[in-house]
Scaffold this motif. Structure first.
Motif, short mmCIF file in Angstrom:
data_model
loop_
_atom_site.label_atom_id
_atom_site.label_comp_id
_atom_site.label_asym_id
_atom_site.label_seq_id
_atom_site.Cartn_x
_atom_site.Cartn_y
_atom_site.Cartn_z
N ALA A 9 0.82 -1.22 0.00
CA ALA A 9 0.00 0.00 0.00
C ALA A 9 0.85 1.26 0.00
CB ALA A 9 -0.93 0.01 1.20
N GLY A 10 2.13 1.14 0.36
CA GLY A 10 3.00 2.31 0.38
C GLY A 10 3.22 2.89 1.75
N GLY A 11 2.75 2.22 2.81
CA GLY A 11 3.00 2.69 4.17
C GLY A 11 1.74 2.71 5.02
N PRO A 12 1.93 2.80 6.34
CA PRO A 12 0.81 2.75 7.29
C PRO A 12 -0.24 3.85 7.06
CG PRO A 12 2.90 2.52 8.44
CD PRO A 12 3.23 2.92 7.04
N GLN A 13 0.20 4.98 6.50
CA GLN A 13 -0.73 6.09 6.31
C GLN A 13 -1.87 5.74 5.35
OE1 GLN A 13 2.36 5.90 5.21
NE2 GLN A 13 2.73 7.07 3.32
N TYR A 14 -1.68 4.70 4.55
CA TYR A 14 -2.71 4.34 3.57
C TYR A 14 -3.66 3.25 4.05
CZ TYR A 14 -0.01 7.09 0.23
OH TYR A 14 0.63 8.13 -0.42
N VAL A 15 -3.38 2.63 5.20
CA VAL A 15 -4.22 1.51 5.63
C VAL A 15 -5.19 1.90 6.74
CG1 VAL A 15 -2.49 -0.17 4.90
CG2 VAL A 15 -2.50 0.60 7.27
N LYS A 16 -5.33 3.18 6.99
CA LYS A 16 -6.33 3.63 7.94
C LYS A 16 -7.72 3.30 7.39
CE LYS A 16 -7.97 7.78 10.37
NZ LYS A 16 -7.83 9.25 10.54
N ASN A 17 -8.58 2.84 8.28
CA ASN A 17 -9.95 2.48 7.90
C ASN A 17 -10.00 1.25 7.00
OD1 ASN A 17 -12.46 3.31 8.74
ND2 ASN A 17 -12.86 4.62 6.97
#
Length: 375
Positions: free
Chosen positions: A265-273
């Motif tokens: 996904a490219g990092g934790p910032q994109y897996v919210k929700n």
């Protein structure tokens, strides 16, 4: 005697001795195949599988083996490719002489390979293939250590509708036996609850640019997206959704149960929700506490299917010990009668080879890029 005759007899004698030595060596171990994606886009799941199986074999051997024999594992890499899976199955049976197989992982690999194992009289237990047809085809010697998509899809649908309160749901899939099967199972239950999807689309495995599909999701005013597929596609898909301003919940299944999903996904910032269905976290089960600590002490986090794979080897070897044979029909009958004691607790199977108890629950990915079971 003619020199050529002596040479021929010598060759025959050598071959006979070599065959005898090989047979004796084979008789000294119990060889179990471990088949899954050890290369390619889904190798993270293969790593989980191998770690679990390898540790199980080591622990069983350290305790004396089975019937006085050591467990030997034969690795087969199918890369989640059906044709390769069949080739792997034939090699494991014909060349490696396995008596049982732990695997495969992808349903699209498990189903064609199962025909090879069934014909060869080899017991098969998959740790991760959830398509209903894996066991619905009536093969008496196939089992799963996981649930089914028609169970997983129900949990996913009820979460999206009853918990998230979504009304405009886009249902996407990766066109595979697993991904489409899971999406269809979720959609069927969603329809039974009175909702139709605002979008139903497939994408192609291996692709990374899903912006055209994301544009359709946005145009449909989707307030939730359900995806049937694996992490290599789910990661870029959810990132491109966020980049186009779609903050709607993204819900998937056990195909993203790997921290590789966050990397994709490219990092934790994109897996919210982002949410997913998976069996109750095996790392929380008391029966596996010591094993989890052993893995962590060695610097490995036993995420995803690691303990599932360990439990598969436990179950197979308990059946061999219980029957004192490697006959697949007898092993299958024993497992369906007695069940097995595993690091994931006691397991029992029905006549199809499915677990009698399915424990799918919801998980949420947190801001640190880790998944947590939702209580």
């Amino acid at each position: 005697m003619h020199p050529s005759s002596r040479a021929f007899l010598s060759l025959v004698a050598g071959a006979t001795a070599l065959f005898a030595a090989h047979a004796a060596s084979a008789a000294e171990t119990i060889k179990i195949g471990v088949a899954g994606p050890f290369s390619g886009a889904y190798a993270a799941f293969g790593e989980q599988q191998w770690r679990g199986a390898e540790q199980a074999a080591k622990d069983i051997n350290a305790a004396g083996g089975v019937m006085g024999k050591m467990i030997e594992l034969a690795k087969g890499d199918d890369a989640c490719e059906p044709k390769q899976a069949v080739a792997v199955a034939n090699r494991l049976v014909d060349n490696d002489g396995i008596v049982a197989v732990a695997g495969h992982f992808c349903s699209s690999s498990t189903m064609p390979s199962s025909e090879v194992y069934a014909d060869a009289g080899v017991l098969q237990m998959t740790h991760g293939s959830t398509n209903p047809q894996v066991t619905d085809r009536g093969i008496p010697t196939i089992f799963r250590m996981c649930g089914r998509d028609d169970q997983q899809g129900v949990v996913g649908a009820e979460f999206v509708i009853n918990t998230l309160k979504a009304k405009n749901i886009a249902v996407l899939h990766d066109k595979t036996v697993y991904g489409k099967g899971l999406a269809d199972a979720m959609m069927a239950h969603m329809k039974s609850l009175g909702l139709q999807p605002v979008l139903y689309e497939g994408l192609t495995q291996g692709e990374k640019d899903f912006n055209a599909l994301v544009t359709k999701v946005k145009a449909a005013k989707s307030d939730a997206v359900y995806f049937g597929g694996l992490h290599a596609e789910a990661g870029p898909l959810v990132r491109q959704m966020r980049e186009q301003g779609i903050d709607a919940p993204f819900v998937s299944g056990d195909g993203i149960v790997s921290e590789e999903f966050v990397l994709a996904a490219g990092g934790p910032q994109y897996v919210k929700n982002v949410f997913m269905t998976f069996g109750a976290d095996p790392r929380r089960i008391a029966a596996g506490k010591a094993l989890v600590e052993k893995f962590r002490a060695a610097g490995y986090e036993p995420e995803g299917y690691t303990l599932y794979s360990y439990a598969v080897i436990q179950s197979i070897t308990q059946a061999i010990a219980g029957t004192k044979t490697t006959d697949a029909d007898k092993l299958a009958k024993w497992l369906k009668t007695h069940g097995a004691q595993t690091v994931m607790g006691p397991k029992s199977w029905d006549a199809k080879g499915d677990l009698k108890v399915s424990d799918y629950v919801m998980y949420k990915w947190n801001d640190d890029g880790k998944y947590e079971q939702m209580d």
